[in-house]
Design a protein around this motif. Structure first.
Motif, PDB file in Angstrom:
ATOM      1  N   THR A 293       0.827  -1.200   0.000  1.00  0.00           N
ATOM      2  CA  THR A 293       0.000   0.000   0.000  1.00  0.00           C
ATOM      3  C   THR A 293       0.867   1.257   0.000  1.00  0.00           C
ATOM      4  O   THR A 293       0.683   2.150  -0.832  1.00  0.00           O
TER       5      THR A 293
ATOM      6  N   TYR B 291      -6.064   0.320 -11.398  1.00  0.00           N
ATOM      7  CA  TYR B 291      -5.892  -0.540 -10.232  1.00  0.00           C
ATOM      8  C   TYR B 291      -6.567  -1.896 -10.419  1.00  0.00           C
ATOM      9  O   TYR B 291      -5.963  -2.944 -10.173  1.00  0.00           O
TER      10      TYR B 291
ATOM     11  N   ARG C  55      -5.495   2.981  -2.002  1.00  0.00           N
ATOM     12  CA  ARG C  55      -4.718   2.940  -3.247  1.00  0.00           C
ATOM     13  C   ARG C  55      -5.452   3.644  -4.381  1.00  0.00           C
ATOM     14  O   ARG C  55      -4.850   4.405  -5.146  1.00  0.00           O
TER      15      ARG C  55
END
Length: 213
Positions: free
Chosen positions: A73, A159, A133
């Motif tokens: 992260t 992502y 994120r």
């Protein structure tokens, strides 16, 4: 004769050694296999030496989650915040994560996500990581002039594409992935990467396209 502290370290192992061994077992056989006795056998140390570093098995599992948060992260967020003159360079900074396990460990990500299927607590940690994120990716696009909704959609697309790669254990040769990168950049940003931007990215990963040199 070696110093006493070296002898103690060899006898007990080290905190990182226990964590490394726990990660290996997590990856090989799932979280149920991450237990003190198998870890001690793997490290060739006394079972009781575990307690020099961790209160109990739950503390070890918590440390594994902390390592994942710090590495994956924080690693991804830091790449979204790295200096970039353009959104293309910013995206290529993020793409560094997918090619450098020191920045983002895909095997660790897969193992933690597999663990989450058995644990509501870990599932909540995954949800929080996903949110952090995607938010970081959204902020990156906003800094480069994208409207907030468009920035969020683009960030989510990047992502979720990569998490799909990880979840499906997709394997690509470096040559194949590098050839696809310019198209990914254009799809994700709406911008065509310039040759000098790609050259810098290639150099970071020791890649030389055919015909260069």
């Amino acid at each position: 004769m070696p110093p006493a502290d070296n002898h103690d370290t060899k006898w007990k192992g080290s905190r990182d050694a226990w964590l490394d061994a726990a990660f290996e077992l997590l990856l090989e056989s799932g979280v149920d296999s991450v237990r003190i006795l198998p870890l001690a056998k793997r490290l060739h140390v006394s079972r009781t030496s575990f307690y020099w570093f961790f209160k109990d098995r739950e503390a070890l599992l918590g440390a594994l989650l902390e390592r994942w948060r710090e590495k994956n992260t924080q690693g991804l967020i830091q790449q979204t915040e790295a200096y970039a003159e353009s959104i293309v360079e910013a995206i290529l900074n993020v793409f560094d994560c997918w090619l450098d396990a020191e920045l983002f460990d895909s095997q660790l990500e897969f193992a933690i996500r597999s663990w989450a299927l058995q644990s509501d607590m870990v599932s909540r940690q995954i949800d929080a990581a996903d949110e952090a994120r995607i938010e970081a990716l959204t902020r990156m696009f906003v800094r480069h002039g994208y409207e907030t909704l468009a920035a969020n959609v683009r960030g989510r697309t990047i992502y979720l594409t990569q998490i799909g790669y990880i979840s499906m254990k997709t394997q690509e040769a470096l040559e194949v992935r590098m050839r696809r990168m310019p198209a990914y950049v254009e799809i994700f940003t709406g911008k065509t990467p310039q040759p000098h931007e790609l050259r810098r990215f290639h150099a970071r990963h020791g890649y030389e396209p055919e015909g260069d040199g």
